[in-house]
Structures are given as C-alpha cells and as structure tokens.
Design a protein around this motif. Sequence first.
Motif, mmCIF file in Angstrom:
data_model
loop_
_atom_site.group_PDB
_atom_site.id
_atom_site.type_symbol
_atom_site.label_atom_id
_atom_site.label_comp_id
_atom_site.label_asym_id
_atom_site.label_seq_id
_atom_site.Cartn_x
_atom_site.Cartn_y
_atom_site.Cartn_z
ATOM 1 N N SER A 184 0.833 -1.211 0.000
ATOM 2 C CA SER A 184 0.000 0.000 0.000
ATOM 3 C C SER A 184 0.863 1.255 0.000
ATOM 4 O O SER A 184 0.585 2.219 -0.723
ATOM 5 C CB SER A 184 -0.923 0.000 1.220
ATOM 6 N N SER A 185 1.932 1.230 0.793
ATOM 7 C CA SER A 185 2.838 2.389 0.845
ATOM 8 C C SER A 185 3.529 2.602 -0.493
ATOM 9 O O SER A 185 3.661 3.734 -0.969
ATOM 10 C CB SER A 185 3.888 2.186 1.945
ATOM 11 N N LEU A 186 3.960 1.501 -1.110
ATOM 12 C CA LEU A 186 4.611 1.598 -2.416
ATOM 13 C C LEU A 186 3.632 2.122 -3.455
ATOM 14 O O LEU A 186 3.978 2.995 -4.270
ATOM 15 C CB LEU A 186 5.148 0.226 -2.834
ATOM 16 N N LEU A 187 2.404 1.616 -3.428
ATOM 17 C CA LEU A 187 1.388 2.050 -4.386
ATOM 18 C C LEU A 187 1.138 3.555 -4.269
ATOM 19 O O LEU A 187 1.122 4.274 -5.272
ATOM 20 C CB LEU A 187 0.094 1.275 -4.155
ATOM 21 N N ARG A 188 0.974 4.033 -3.064
ATOM 22 C CA ARG A 188 0.703 5.469 -2.875
ATOM 23 C C ARG A 188 1.885 6.314 -3.316
ATOM 24 O O ARG A 188 1.711 7.374 -3.935
ATOM 25 C CB ARG A 188 0.365 5.733 -1.407
ATOM 26 N N PHE A 197 -6.316 6.614 -4.924
ATOM 27 C CA PHE A 197 -5.024 6.980 -5.511
ATOM 28 C C PHE A 197 -4.898 6.440 -6.935
ATOM 29 O O PHE A 197 -4.430 7.142 -7.844
ATOM 30 C CB PHE A 197 -3.881 6.436 -4.653
ATOM 31 N N VAL A 198 -5.311 5.197 -7.136
ATOM 32 C CA VAL A 198 -5.183 4.578 -8.464
ATOM 33 C C VAL A 198 -6.102 5.265 -9.465
ATOM 34 O O VAL A 198 -5.717 5.522 -10.615
ATOM 35 C CB VAL A 198 -5.485 3.066 -8.374
ATOM 36 N N ILE A 199 -7.308 5.569 -9.054
ATOM 37 C CA ILE A 199 -8.257 6.234 -9.962
ATOM 38 C C ILE A 199 -7.705 7.587 -10.395
ATOM 39 O O ILE A 199 -7.755 7.943 -11.580
ATOM 40 C CB ILE A 199 -9.635 6.374 -9.282
ATOM 41 N N ARG A 200 -7.183 8.351 -9.463
ATOM 42 C CA ARG A 200 -6.619 9.654 -9.832
ATOM 43 C C ARG A 200 -5.426 9.488 -10.772
ATOM 44 O O ARG A 200 -5.259 10.241 -11.734
ATOM 45 C CB ARG A 200 -6.188 10.415 -8.576
ATOM 46 N N THR A 201 -4.612 8.464 -10.473
ATOM 47 C CA THR A 201 -3.432 8.216 -11.319
ATOM 48 C C THR A 201 -3.842 7.851 -12.733
ATOM 49 O O THR A 201 -3.258 8.344 -13.719
ATOM 50 C CB THR A 201 -2.579 7.090 -10.705
ATOM 51 N N LEU A 202 -4.849 7.003 -12.873
ATOM 52 C CA LEU A 202 -5.331 6.616 -14.200
ATOM 53 C C LEU A 202 -5.912 7.824 -14.935
ATOM 54 O O LEU A 202 -5.726 7.967 -16.157
ATOM 55 C CB LEU A 202 -6.380 5.510 -14.063
ATOM 56 N N CYS A 203 -6.612 8.663 -14.201
ATOM 57 C CA CYS A 203 -7.179 9.874 -14.826
ATOM 58 C C CYS A 203 -6.079 10.779 -15.349
ATOM 59 O O CYS A 203 -6.143 11.284 -16.488
ATOM 60 C CB CYS A 203 -8.051 10.627 -13.823
ATOM 61 N N MET A 204 -5.044 10.980 -14.543
ATOM 62 C CA MET A 204 -3.963 11.868 -14.952
ATOM 63 C C MET A 204 -3.119 11.247 -16.053
ATOM 64 O O MET A 204 -2.444 11.960 -16.804
ATOM 65 C CB MET A 204 -3.091 12.213 -13.739
ATOM 66 N N GLY A 205 -3.171 9.924 -16.152
ATOM 67 C CA GLY A 205 -2.464 9.230 -17.221
ATOM 68 C C GLY A 205 -3.323 9.046 -18.457
ATOM 69 O O GLY A 205 -2.960 8.279 -19.359
ATOM 70 N N ARG A 206 -4.502 9.706 -18.469
ATOM 71 C CA ARG A 206 -5.444 9.657 -19.602
ATOM 72 C C ARG A 206 -5.909 8.226 -19.910
ATOM 73 O O ARG A 206 -6.072 7.834 -21.062
ATOM 74 C CB ARG A 206 -4.835 10.299 -20.852
ATOM 75 N N GLU A 233 -2.732 -4.097 -9.311
ATOM 76 C CA GLU A 233 -3.266 -5.378 -9.781
ATOM 77 C C GLU A 233 -2.730 -6.536 -8.942
ATOM 78 O O GLU A 233 -3.442 -7.496 -8.659
ATOM 79 C CB GLU A 233 -2.912 -5.586 -11.258
ATOM 80 N N LYS A 234 -1.460 -6.445 -8.538
ATOM 81 C CA LYS A 234 -0.868 -7.476 -7.675
ATOM 82 C C LYS A 234 -1.577 -7.505 -6.322
ATOM 83 O O LYS A 234 -1.837 -8.577 -5.764
ATOM 84 C CB LYS A 234 0.626 -7.188 -7.479
#
Length: 503
Positions: A345-349, A386-395, A370-371
């Motif tokens: 979780s820490s690595l993901l964030r 965090f993942v949703i925001r990252t995907l949004c910013m990555g288009r 995914e892991k």
Amino acid sequence: MSCPYNIQSPLLHNPSIFSNPKRIHRCNLQVLAMVSLPSKTCSVVTSSALHLDETAAGIRAVNFLDKLKAIPFKDTSEILSTMEKDLSNWTLSDFNGLLMALFTANEPELAMELFSNVSSLSGLDLAPNCSTFSIIIRRCCKRNDLDEAQRILHHMMGNGYNPNVTTFTFLIHSLCKRGKIGNAFRVFQVMGGIGCKPTVQTYNCLLKGLCYVGKIEQAHEMLMNMEKKESIRPDIYSYTAVMDGFCKVGRSDEAMELLNRALVLGLEPNAVTYNTLFSGYTKEGRPHHGFTVLKLMKDKNCLPDSITYSTFLNGLLKWGKIRAALKVYKEMVGIGFEVEGKMMSSLLRGLCMKSWKEKDLVQDAYQVFEKMRERVSVIDHTSYSFVIRTLCMGRRTGEAVYHLEQMTGMGHVPRTVTFNNVIQALCMEGKIGEALVVLVSMFENGKIPSRTSYDMLVKEFNRQGLLLGACNVYGAALKQGVVPHRIPTKMMAKIVPQTVVPV
C-alpha cells in the motif's frame, strides 16, 4: 571464595534441603491432589518437549503423569501411595527427566512440590545433583525470577556442586536479556573463580547485554580482546552483536567496518548480520546504502531472505526513495517472496503520487495495484482513490471509470474529489455523456456534487456549444443549493435535444 548473593529464599523451605535430602520439610501435598493435569499434558511431554518418548525414563514419566491425572480430587492418601509406589525404584536421572517434563508441560508448581517432597517418602534416597539444580535454575530464569536463580546457584556451589558452563551461560543470558549486566558480570567472575571456562556463546551473551544497555564501547573493547585470545575466538554472532549495537546508536559505518574485519578473518556473515546493516542505514536516513550491502551479500554467496528485502524495502519507502523501492520490490517479487500488504500500500501510494509528474510510473503503479487485487480480497478505499486519480492523470479514463464502479460495488463510498477526478478526465476528452453518468453515480452513492463538479460540466457543455445542456446542469446545481462559478454561455451555441440531469 566469597559470594555476593543472599542464600535466603522462600523457595527453600529448609536451608539444609539440598545438603541432606532426608531432612526436606514435608509440605502440604494437597496441592498435588488438586492439580488437574490437562489431557494434552502427556502428549506434550511425549513429543517435542524433552525428546523423552524414546527412552525408558520418558515412558515412566508419562505413565506417572497419567496416574496423577487419574487420581480423584483431593485424595491425598492415594497421591502419597502413588508417589511411594511409582517413584520407589526411580533413579535420579528418571526424576530429573520428570522435573523437566513437568516444566515443559507448563506444570511448574507441581514440579516444585514434587521436588520438595519426593525425598521425604519412604524408601527414596534421591539426593539432587548438578542436573537437578540446573533444571531449577533454568525454571527460575524462564519465569523471570532471576534473584531466586542466583540464590540457588550460590547455594548449589556452597554445597559442593559446581554448575557446568551451560548453566552459567543460561543464567548470564537471562540476566543480560533483562538489562542486569552488572549481575551478569558477577556471575561471569564466579564462573572464572571455579575454573569453568566460558564458551564463545557466554561471551556473546555479554556482548549483547552490553549493547542492550548502551555500553557499545565496552562491547567493542571486549570483542577486540577476544580476537587476541588463543583460547576463545569470536564467531560471526560476536561481530553481529556489536554491529547491532553500533547500528542502533547511528554508527552504521563502524558496523560496516566490523563486517569487513569479520570477512578478513574468514568468517561467513549470515542474513541476520546483513539485515542489521539495512536497519542501521534506514535509521540514519541513508537507506540507499543498502544497495552496497545487498551487492556485498550476493558477492559473498549469502542469499538475501524475505526479511532482508522487507527491511530494505521498508527503509526506502520510509524515506521516500520510490524508484529505488520499486527496483527492490520487482526483484523481491521476481524471486518469489511475498510483500507484506501494508508495504505494498505504501509503495502504491508513493508510485501514484510520483506518477502525477513522472508519467512513466503510471503503469508500474497500476501493476502494483493489480498485484494487490490478486492477493487481497478487499482493497481499502484510499488505494482505490489513488489509483483512480493516477489513471485519470495518465489519460486512462476507461480504466478509471471501471475501478470507480468496482469501488462503489464493493461498498466503498468514494470521496467527492475522486468523483471529480473522473469527471474532469472525461470532460477533457470530450466525453460529456459519461461525465454526466458519473455525476448521477454521485447522487446514487449519497454524495452531493460540489461546485467544482458542476463547473467542470458547465464548462465542457459551453465548449461544445451545448447551451441547453449547460443550462440544465446549472439549474440542477441551483436546486441543490450550489451556485456554480461557470454559467451557460451563448457562444457557439447549438440547438440540440435537451439533456436531462437528475436532481
């Protein structure tokens, strides 16, 4: 030689108990009758406890315990009869084994009562020997009754029984473990006074004890003196103990020097030795030095274990070295080690936040996510956000919408900012219809859209020249008591069917 320890002890009912077993005070044996040994006692004794199951003494001990367990409640006469009958032909070795079995089976009080009363029974003449005393001393150490253990040691020696090096070392270890380093050294002096030669394990206990109480310089000096002795040579555990002491006080470079010294002497460090350095460099805020340690470890054919990688990874994450942490994580997973959930979780964030500026990390963040999904049945809502925001910013809006739906489907209620991230990403791609669906989802999940939510939609409707749609969204906002900053505009307006926004 004189001994500093007080020999008076409530455990010793009679001071002459050990010198003359026949004079042992007869205690109240109702304690034995009231003991209800659990059914698992015999299985514990027979298996791993003392490895007595393959010996005649072990079989006799188990049979005796079975008989005590079967005695009716408080039938003292039968207790005495059983003891006199079953113990009459026992050797001292049998009796010592029984004491150990009782201690191991978590029946210390029964063991002490038996020890205090067995010699008073008719036909028995079992004078305690060194093994008997050692058993009792160990029992006191394990129960943290170290004053009692020292008194018994002194009384033992006062009656002509000299403990062996194992007994001395066990007591020294127990004293050091609890920070009683002064007492440990006094026992060490007694040991030398009777000509009992300490082993390297004895010295290692003292080294750990000195480091435990912060006397690092004394520990280092003792280690250097050990190197000069011909009778005793330090082993890798000696060096590891002092290295650990240096690392805990922020002197990891000196610990590394000790490691190099050990290597020159031909010693082979183990994973614990190297892990000490990983912890030390992390504490000092220099976790990147761990790569040097890891390389040295591999060069010396010492395979890093799961603790090695976890310690290293945790240090890198603690100090925000995200790219370095990702490298260690990939190596760890590639070998087949499991990464603890909290560290993932820490690595993901960390990856998500870094990817908002460094887009090449978006895919790495998603792979870690995914892991996590493979291993954990329920992902916490913060990780999803965090993942949703990252995907949004990555288009990668399609995946963002999918995981938003997954998140709500699992019962998580996303924060308003998470919904807004998706709405903004969809509006930037001109997907105004899908953005409206997300707005509807906010209502369905009990969230009131913020001014920002409506502003983004009004702005995109205006940009596309959809005046009626912009007016509709603006009106819906007003009904909710929200006044958007953006207002519908006639610029580039087109006549299109009115879009209905649920209120």
